[in-house]
Design an enzyme around this catalytic site. Structure first.
Site, PDB file in Angstrom:
ATOM      1  N   HIS A  82       2.317  -2.393   8.720  1.00  0.00           N
ATOM      2  CA  HIS A  82       3.221  -3.434   8.233  1.00  0.00           C
ATOM      3  C   HIS A  82       3.704  -3.209   6.809  1.00  0.00           C
ATOM      4  CE1 HIS A  82       4.288  -7.746   7.240  1.00  0.00           C
ATOM      5  NE2 HIS A  82       4.810  -7.643   8.447  1.00  0.00           N
ATOM      6  N   HIS A  90      11.747 -14.602   2.452  1.00  0.00           N
ATOM      7  CA  HIS A  90      10.776 -13.689   3.052  1.00  0.00           C
ATOM      8  C   HIS A  90      10.006 -12.908   1.987  1.00  0.00           C
ATOM      9  CE1 HIS A  90       9.672 -10.158   5.774  1.00  0.00           C
ATOM     10  NE2 HIS A  90       9.285 -11.202   6.473  1.00  0.00           N
ATOM     11  N   TYR A 129      -3.357  -6.384   9.896  1.00  0.00           N
ATOM     12  CA  TYR A 129      -2.151  -5.658   9.503  1.00  0.00           C
ATOM     13  C   TYR A 129      -2.464  -4.752   8.322  1.00  0.00           C
ATOM     14  CZ  TYR A 129       0.528  -9.339  11.996  1.00  0.00           C
ATOM     15  OH  TYR A 129       1.028 -10.209  12.927  1.00  0.00           O
TER      16      TYR A 129
END
EC number: 2.7.4.1
Length: 695
Positions: A597, A440, A473
């Site tokens: 975010h 990630h 975002y």
């Protein structure tokens, strides 16, 4: 004991119930009359898509626990049975409020000459046009599927819209058991069909596909009399059960599991209000579902509203004014990004600053003859990503290109498989990450041959390498040629792609190896400083906080006197403001035009502040089951810009809500000070770097 008292008796808030409260905050944006009307339409759609994912993943997991007979309480004090009951009650109330909001928005749209009409309300000319559309476009695509002894119940796809049809033959006794069939509403045709305008009318008028099919249902069942037609929609378990250890080819294993997703266990059944009891019984028996059934007073699946809001022309007054992201000023006056990055680090704040800077960084590296290697992680990319094309060109030109593609990015698996194959065909080295871990981290490493030797250039971000979501975002990205960060970047890729002993990170914090420990160390250092009377404060911004150990160490710091301000967009299991436990902790959430975010962490450190950006939220999955990255910000000016971003979010008194000890959120109200809407303030400032001067 009432609900609030019961929840307050526990030191922790439940993750899933906290998520439901987050989706309520999204719904509030759809209800807010100060939000432009077509933006309210989008928020209403987001509520539906959020709930779809929640049901197919989180609620599906709880149902799996119930099926397995699991009765142990989680750390927030809920058994699976108790949690499921509470989620269903709260979700049902939210859905009821959502459709009440839908009806209000439809009335408001009608005032703006955007109408949804029933077939019966159309004039003769319009009916003729809709009849022709049905027979020429819709009818050839439809497949009536009867259910009887010879024809078993067909596969019902997850989250697709169907019609349940009851029929009888002419001359049958009305008391006889009716015939049952289903019809799938085509998902490859527009759900909302434009109706030709009335004479001299400037109205935009639509009819829903299911309404048109229902009116013409007899064309699918000649010789039968339709008794009732009602919509239904099934949500299945969408979580993949991967055997990564035993899989010879992870890509093939994921492809197999994606096919199995179609047969996932039923989790939720949505039915149109007034559905015939016999039809409902047939559905319940087939899907073996007796609870988590939502009777919907309105059109099923409001996610279609998102496309409608974007497709309408000539209604700019019903939308937010378009934002024109600025190209970072530090990079705007040069054709050689690497020369500029040798001189200074550069911060980019999306969507206020353009993602083009990231694209240009990779594209320039792809064409630069002095660049020897490009290494990059990809978690979610856009449908036509220029980054993919640049990486492919770089590999074709002979550069060493390594791409870590996360195939397990939920609901983006198929797209990532396609990109992985394209990159491999171009000559890129494609790696699928580590067994049991999702990659990630958001990082790009460029290795360049220069006059004084090899130099590493690094981009680290808080968001995905996706040029589309970068417009929606809020995320930050750091460009740097800092020597130690470059060395850590090389070590990180070596660990992910090869066999390497755990690295002794000099700059980075990396999950799952040491990020959690480093965060704990910094939080406890603040507690120590507070006890010694030194400056001690923590400000952190991220999407979710659900790790129990992390919550506990924050409680310890609060009890030591550390002032802790958390900006948590979504889930928060920490209960703030409890005397003797968390009275020095305040939690706020900002839900506004853009999806918050960015992950930014600030530690006062006795007057020598440290600032980090990260890919990780403070959740168990991020800290223990994913490859995540936390990077220090060394440049003092960039530190000040990030601190100002944190301050702006914290000072928001228009779109911020504060988490109360009860677990409920209350809007932050301006008490004497002028209104401050953090996202709009960020747009107002002509140059984002000017924020550093305002601190």
């Amino acid at each position: 004991m009432n609900t609030v008292a019961r929840e307050t008796a526990n030191n922790y808030l439940n993750r899933d119930l906290s998520w439901v409260e987050f989706n309520w905050r999204v719904l509030e944006e759809a209800q807010d009359p100060t939000t432009p009307l077509l933006e309210r339409v989008k928020f209403l759609s987001i509520v539906s898509s959020n709930l779809d994912e929640f049901m197919s993943v989180r609620v599906a997991g709880i149902k799996d626990q119930l099926k397995a007979g699991y009765t142990k309480k989680d750390f927030t004090g809920y058994t699976p049975a108790g949690l499921f009951k509470r989620i269903m009650k709260r979700s049902a109330k939210m859905v009821g409020e959502q459709y009440k909001t839908f009806r209000d928005i439809v009335r408001q749209l009608a005032k703006e000459d955007i109408l949804f009409s029933d077939y019966e309300d159309l004039n003769q000319t319009q009916r003729k046009a809709m009849d022709e559309y049905y027979h020429e476009i819709v009818f050839p695509v439809l497949t009536p599927m009867a259910v009887d002894q010879a024809r078993p119940f067909p596969l019902v796809h997850t989250q697709a819209l169907y019609l349940a049809v009851l029929l009888m033959k002419e001359g049958d006794d009305p008391e006889d058991e009716p015939y049952f069939a289903i019809v799938q509403v085509p998902s490859n045709l527009s759900r909302y069909i434009p109706i030709p305008g009335r004479t001299n009318s400037k109205k935009h008028e639509f009819i829903l596909m299911e309404e048109l099919i229902e009116h013409h249902i007899q064309t699918l069942f000649s010789g039968y009399i339709p008794l009732s037609v009602h919509g239904f929609r099934l949500t299945r378990n969408a979580d993949l059960s991967l055997n990564e250890e035993g899989a010879e080819d992870l890509l093939e294993e994921i492809e197999t599991q994606l096919r199995k997703r179609r047969w996932g266990d039923p989790v939720r059944l949505e039915v149109q209000k007034g559905i015939h009891p016999y039809a409902l019984t047939q559905l319940m028996e087939e899907f073996e579902i007796s609870e988590n059934i939502f009777e919907i007073d309105g059109p099923l699946d409001l996610t279609y509203f998102m496309k409608l809001a974007g497709s309408l022309q000539g209604y700019e007054h019903l939308r937010y004014k378009p934002i024109e992201p600025e190209y970072p000023a530090e990079l705007d006056d040069t054709d050689d990004l690497f020369q500029k990055l040798r001189q200074q680090d550069v911060l980019v704040y999306h969507p206020y600053e353009s993602f083009d800077a990231v694209t240009d960084f990779v594209c320039q590296a792809a064409y630069d003859p002095q660049v020897l290697a490009i290494k990059m992680t990809l978690y979610r990319v856009s449908g036509n990503s220029p980054l993919i094309q640049a990486l492919a060109r770089a590999a074709e030109s002979g550069k060493q290109v390594t791409v870590v593609v996360e195939l397990k990015a939920r609901f983006d698996e198929e797209r990532n498989i396609a990109w992985a194959r394209k990159l491999e065909q171009s000559g890129c080295h494609v790696v699928y990450g580590l067994v049991g871990l999702k990659t990630h981290a958001k990082i790009t490493l460029v290795v360049r041959q220069e006059a004084d030797g090899l130099r590493r250039y690094v981009h680290v971000g808080t968001g995905n390498y996706n040029d589309n979501t970068a417009k929606l975002y809020t995320d930050v990205g750091l460009f740097t040629s800092h020597k130690v960060i470059g060395e850590d970047a090389s070590a990180l890729f070596n660990e992910v792609t090869g066999y390497s002993a755990p690295h002794n990170w000099k700059a980075f914090g990396v999950a799952p190896t040491d990020m959690k420990d480093k965060l704990f160390e910094k939080i406890r250092r603040e507690a120590k400083h507070a006890a010694e009377g030194k400056p001690a404060r923590i400000i952190a911004k991220f999407n979710a906080l659900s790790n129990q150990d992390m919550v506990d160490v924050l409680y310890e710091a609060s009890q030591a006197g550390v002032k802790i301000d958390l900006v948590v967009r979504g889930v928060c299991c920490l209960r703030p403001g409890v005397p003797g436990l968390s009275e020095h902790i305040t939690v706020r959430s900002v839900v506004d035009r853009f999806l918050e975010h960015s992950r930014i962490f600030y530690f006062e450190n006795g007057g020598e502040p440290e600032v980090y950006i990260a890919s990780a939220d403070w959740m168990t999955r991020n800290l223990t089951r994913r490859v995540e990255l936390m990077c220090p910000v060394v440049d003092k000016n960039i530190q000040q810009s990030l601190i100002r971003i944190l301050q702006l979010s914290w000072e928001d008194n228009v779109k911020a809500r504060q988490l109360m000890p009860s677990g409920l959120y209350e809007r932050v109200k301006a008490s004497g000070e002028p209104p401050l809407r953090s996202q709009f303030e960020a747009m107002r400032i002509s140059s984002w770097k000017a924020l550093a001067q305002e601190v």
